[in-house]
Design a protein around this motif. Structure first.
Motif, PDB file in Angstrom:
ATOM      1  N   ALA A 163      -8.077 -21.735  -1.822  1.00 50.47           N
ATOM      2  CA  ALA A 163      -6.976 -22.569  -1.308  1.00 50.47           C
ATOM      3  C   ALA A 163      -6.868 -22.555   0.212  1.00 50.47           C
ATOM      4  N   GLY A 168      -9.133 -26.838   0.254  1.00 49.91           N
ATOM      5  CA  GLY A 168      -8.027 -26.230  -0.474  1.00 49.91           C
ATOM      6  C   GLY A 168      -6.681 -26.438   0.206  1.00 49.91           C
ATOM      7  N   GLY A 172      -3.606 -28.627  -1.549  1.00 51.78           N
ATOM      8  CA  GLY A 172      -2.283 -28.070  -1.824  1.00 51.78           C
ATOM      9  C   GLY A 172      -1.181 -28.936  -1.231  1.00 51.78           C
ATOM     10  N   GLY A 184      -2.392 -21.308  -5.655  1.00 49.60           N
ATOM     11  CA  GLY A 184      -3.688 -21.173  -4.994  1.00 49.60           C
ATOM     12  C   GLY A 184      -4.195 -19.754  -5.106  1.00 49.60           C
TER      13      GLY A 184
END
Ligand SMILES: NC(=O)c1ccc[n+]([C@@H]2O[C@H](COP(=O)([O-])OP(=O)(O)OC[C@H]3O[C@@H](n4cnc5c(N)ncnc54)[C@H](OP(=O)(O)O)[C@@H]3O)[C@@H](O)[C@H]2O)c1
Length: 352
Positions: A163, A168, A172, A184
């Protein structure tokens, strides 16, 4: 006849990396050679590198043989000479080329991968490096794959592996904007704190120190997990298949595990795909670049206003006296694979 122009060209070479060994600084060498401006054939380009994009997958293009070879990656570059009407002199392009100051782009396969990148760059006033990360291919990949294959629904829960990496972080934030609960995983407490405190992730666990299945179950809570956005390609996919809610999705985007020479885990839980009617879908960005302007239209204002946050590491290849030190490219690449940075890693070679 005008004199043929000559250029001093610094470039990075790599030697064979033994099996099961992560690349280290001793595998790379930098050299400076003098090149002559090429006589271009139809469709060819000659370009000056501005900002090199360091990407984990480049590792798979390293030579198998024993002799040294130039490293080929991607960069934002300025066209200096062109016999290609799509990319006239002065155009900004993003495409494959050696980790070098100048590139003669003649290989038809490479030419097919070159993209016109002027788009929003100049008018945005944002640093060129952002067009490698938060406004470049990584962010576009996330933006487009979430729309095209993930089918996000408000109130669902998504889990994003790696994440704190470039993709990532963006995944998110975009999932949060759609009203999802976002989980994550990352490899250090510093990265975990950043994801929760700065980017608004709902829960993040340390995949190196915690039991992944238990951590994921705890983070998902009673509503369970609906989507696994897989950037890693390791055994987590089996855990996800086991705990996903019926009609859940696994979106396969990356195989970070392979870039560090770790095996991609075999899938052992495929029966859950059948019984829970899950969807397991891969996505590759290459065929969708024509949607870039649409993406820039939405993302540039969000980045400028700070609604879409990003972390990047931009290494400087210019010494104080203006000379070029391309050793920082390989050094930054080794650090990237070792997880030393969070977010996009680029190397600045020249200004716009
Ligand atoms: N499908 C497509 O079209 C497409 C397009 C672009 C990129 N990709 C792929 O997407 C993946 C992510 O790219 P990225 O640019 O976001 O990577 P990145 O920013 O370079 O992410 C690197 C981070 O990943 C983490 N990591 C490394 N090895 C890991 C492992 N085995 N397990 C879990 N985390 C690991 C490390 O952080 P920690 O400290 O947290 O370990 C490292 O800092 C790559 O595989 C890339 O090739 C796919």
């Amino acid at each position: 006849m005008s004199p043929v122009q000559q250029y001093t060209n610094a470039r990075v070479l790599i030697s064979k990396i033994p099996e099961n060994t992560a690349p280290n600084k001793s595998h790379f060498r930098t050299e400076t050679i003098t090149i002559t401006a090429p006589e271009l054939k139809e469709n060819e380009l000659f370009a000056k590198t501005l900002v090199i994009s360091l990407d984990p997958w480049i590792r798979h293009t390293f030579p198998e043989g024993t002799s040294e070879a130039p490293v080929v990656g991607y960069a934002i570059a300025r066209v200096l000479d062109s016999k290609n009407p799509k990319f006239p002199v002065g155009a900004l392009i993003f495409g494959p080329g050696e980790w070098a100051e100048y590139n003669h782009i003649s290989d038809p396969e490479h030419l097919a991968d070159v993209n016109r990148y002027d788009g929003a760059i100049v008018s945005s006033g944002l640093p060129l490096s952002t067009f490698n990360g938060i406004l470049g291919v990584p962010a576009f990949t996330v933006w487009h794959s979430l729309r095209k294959v993930a089918d996000l629904k408000e109130g669902e829960t998504i889990y994003i592996s790696s994440a704190a990496g470039t993709l990532g972080q963006i995944a998110g934030q975009l999932a949060k904007r759609k009203g999802l609960r976002v989980i994550g995983s990352a490899g250090s407490q510093e990265k975990i704190d950043y994801l929760i405190d700065e980017l608004g992730f709902d829960a993040v666990f340390n995949y190196k120190t915690q039991d992944k299945k238990q951590a994921l179950l705890d983070a998902a809570g009673p509503k369970g997990l609906d989507i696994y956005y897989d950037l890693v390609g390791d055994e987590t996919v089996d855990i996800a298949l086991e705990i996903l809610n019926p009609k859940g999705r696994v979106i396969s985007i990356g195989t970070l595990n392979m870039h560090n020479n770790l095996p991609v885990a075999p899938i052992r839980n495929a029966e859950h795909i059948l019984w829970k009617q899950l969807r397991f879908e891969g996505y590759t960005v290459f065929e969708f670049y024509e949607h870039f302007p649409e993406f820039w239209e939405e993302a540039v204002p969000l980045v400028k206003s700070g609604e879409l946050k990003y972390k990047e590491h931009v290494a400087e290849a210019r010494r104080a006296d203006g000379s070029l030190d391309l050793q920082v490219v390989s050094e930054s690449y080794v650090d990237l694979l070792a997880g030393k940075h969070s977010g996009k890693v680029s190397v600045h070679v020249a200004d716009l």
